[in-house]
Structure formats: structure tokens, C-alpha cells
Design a protein around this motif. Sequence first.
Motif: not given
Lengths: 381, 120
Positions: A59-77
Amino acid sequence: MKLIFFLLIALCALPSFAYVNFIGHSYTSCLNCHYNPSGGGALNDYGRVVSATLVSSGSLYPKDWSEEKIAYTSGFLFRKPKQNILRTQLNYRGFQLVRDPGSKSNEQKRWINMQADARVILKLGQNDRFIAVLNYGYSPVPETQTDRQTEWRSREHYLGYRVTPKFGVYTGLMDKTFGLKVIEHTSFSRVTPQATQNDQTHGVMLHYLAELWEGFAHGFVGNLSQDEDLRMKGGSLMGERTVFSNHRLGASAMVQKNNYSDLLSYSAHGKFNLKEGSALLAEIGQTTTKTKNGISEGTARYGLLQTYLRPIRGLYFLTNIEYFKKDVSIDQYLVRWGPGVQYFPIQRIELRFDIYNTRSFDPDASTPDTWSYLFQTHLWL
Amino acid sequence: MKFGFLLSLFMFGACQTYNSNTGDAAKYAPTTIAGSSEFQAAFGVVKNRCASCHTNYHAEWATLTTEQQWKDRGLVVAGFPSNSPLLTRLKNLGGDMPQDSGNIPADEYTALNTWVTNLE
């Protein structure tokens, strides 16, 4: 003051282990998300993606962020790894513990920095066939022990090699493989068999992963950073089998001894998928202790029942019920229970609130209940 | 060289690692104690009921092998069980110990009470 500190340490639930309840997301094996197939410790890349997407609220991500984009931010930093060999992780847990809340004379409050780990993972080969895991960090030590005990410790250091996708060999300092590695490491099911977050041991663990079952054999020689006479040497076996597609039943046995005591522990457990991320966990077990001086001997029995209900993504309502009988030959036992809320507002942040009530059942005496609550913050990078 | 240092830091370190067995020696090693028969009976209760659960503060109690040490630390007040923290912390007297069980058995409580009452 020392006594109060000790009580707080002894009573608090120290979340450090694996999230066994993620069987509610149909993850029957810990190897899906952890480098250590018995769970706990460093997350693998897939586990970090799961924590960023399936587990944490979106819910705190921008609405246009896809799950794939969120997944790409799961790495260190928050970065997508640029190479596939080295991983680094930082992990912190701290909490406010309040015991006897509302009591004018006995209320005790304390913030405890429970865990601050830096992890380095070297991984080579296809599907991370070879791994080297180092996990060094902070863990509080009771004040009376600080003359010889360090608050900074190697929590894990081990090498792992998947001989085949099904069979792996792991050697080094790891958690003992036994029972449900629930996050409440002070639960009776972890304390009784001496398998808490501080009870890592050097040894060799074999792991076999079949389609419907999983087996572990762990031989260990104790934590080599301890005096030789204290090191618990022994071994454990644990097996789990998938039943009805995505539930699991398992059993464990462990023998261990040092110069002062011999322990024999065994348990049976179940992990049940209640769909949509909700889960039910159960374990019963007992430990028989024999001591060299003949006192404190006996068999202790415990039971654990936990529910995790997930009404929406990122939010879990918990119920924790524990049973403990310190000596099966005595008609006296404890029940500790309480509700809790666990919330992952966004990846890398976990907030948790638990209430614990402990009641003693004794045919010969009446004792007041003990109440406490815990507010935990867990951050990771 | 640096790598070797870091590796040894990870793997061993100069200090002990605290865990469930840290207090085993204090709790379980055979102990020779001097003093009255009441003290010896009470000491057995302390080791079994207090030091057996805890790996720090109470484990240290298992090293207090003379009656004088108990008095010096203020854990007991000779002749006054109701003023002795060792007893007043017990659930038997409305305290909160032992944490993971109810009252200690009556005969064990009596052993503690008798010792402190007769202590000089």
C-alpha cells in the motif's frame, strides 16, 4: 537491578528464527527462502523477493509500481544485484518489553537491542550450488556474564554444497536442527531442548529434499567458542512429510551432552496451510535431562499452538498458546498464551506487538498470573 | 592477513559465546559445601529450583557454598525468613519466582525456611 535485567532477558520473546508460518503461502520447505535448508538466518534472493512482495504490504508504493518492480528493489540497499556471487545483508531487531504493565510497584520497562547482524554470503555455481555464509553480530548478554561473555558473536558461519538438487551437505556453525524453528526463541519448545537463537553449534548437517518429504541429519560438537566442558555434543534427526498437498507433519529426535548433563529430546510437529497466507503451527515434545550431580533431573514436556491469520497482505493476527510441564512426575504445569499483531508496512520493516499471559496450574497452590507485552521492530537492508 | 583475522573473528573470537549451557558448570558440577545440615538441604533446593532454570544470576548462587556468603550478599537475613529475598521472591510468599512453575513444593519451602530461621 541485575535480577531485573535477567528477568527481562529471560522472559522476552526473541524473534530470530524462521517464519515457519509461511507455509500459509504454500512454502513447505525453508530452502525456498533461506540458504540454510532448516530455515533461519540469511535469506536467499528469492526469499528477499518474497518478503518484498508476498509478505509485505504494497500500500505504500506508488500505484504504478508493478510487483516486478518491487521485487527488483528487494536487494541490498534497494538495488538489483549487479553480480551473482556475493550478497550482503544487515538485520536489526529490538523491542520494548513491559512486564506487569499497569502495576505501580512491579512494572518493568526496557528497550532491548536483541539482534544486529551483518551477513556476507558467497555463492557459486548454478542454483547457488556452493555457498559460504558468514553472519556476525550483536546479541545481549546478561550483566553477570559480561566478564567472560561477548555481546558480539559469530551467529553462523558455514559452507554448503548441493551435491545434487535433492541432496546437500552443510558444515560449520549453524542452528541445531530440531522441531519447529519458530521465531519466539524463548518459547518452551525452543528453550527445553536447548535450541534457542544462541544455541548454534559446529557440526555437519545433511539435507535431503524429495518431492513430498524432507530429511535432516545433524551431527554436532558444540560451539567451539565455548569452553570444552560446556559444549553440547550430539546429533539430531528431523523429517517432514507433505500431506494433503500443502500441509506438513514432522518429527525430530536429538541427543546431546556435555560434561555436566545429558539431554534426550523428541518432538512431533505440524504446519498447516489455512490458505491465503494464514497458517496453524503445532508442536509437542519433551526433553529428559540427566545431570552428573544427580539434581535437576527429570522429563519436561511442552506443547505449542500458534495461529497466523492474514486478513490482508502485510498483516497477520497471531495467537500463541504454550504448555509447559517442567517435570512430568509432578502435577503442576504452566500455560502461556496471548494474542499478537504482526505488520509488514513495506519491505524491510516488520512491526509486531504481542501480549503474554502466564498462568500456573498447581493443585496445591494458587499463584498470580504474570502479564507482559512486547513491541518489536525489525529492520533489514 | 586481514582475511585471516576477520575469519578468526567470525569463527571463534576471544570471549565465550553465551548460550543455554553457559551456566552448566555452576549448576551441575558436584559441589562440596560446608555448614549445617539445614544449609545443605536448602542449598540443594536452590540449585535445583533456582540455578537449574537460569544461566546467569541464579547460576552464580550455586557458587555460594558457605552460609556467610548468603548473608553477605543480603540474600538471607539470619533468623528472619520474611525479610530474606531468597524466600520473599518465591511464589509461596506472593513473589514471582520460580518463573516457569508455581509454588515450590512445601517440603522444599520448609527446608529454606528452616535454614534461615535457624541461621545465626
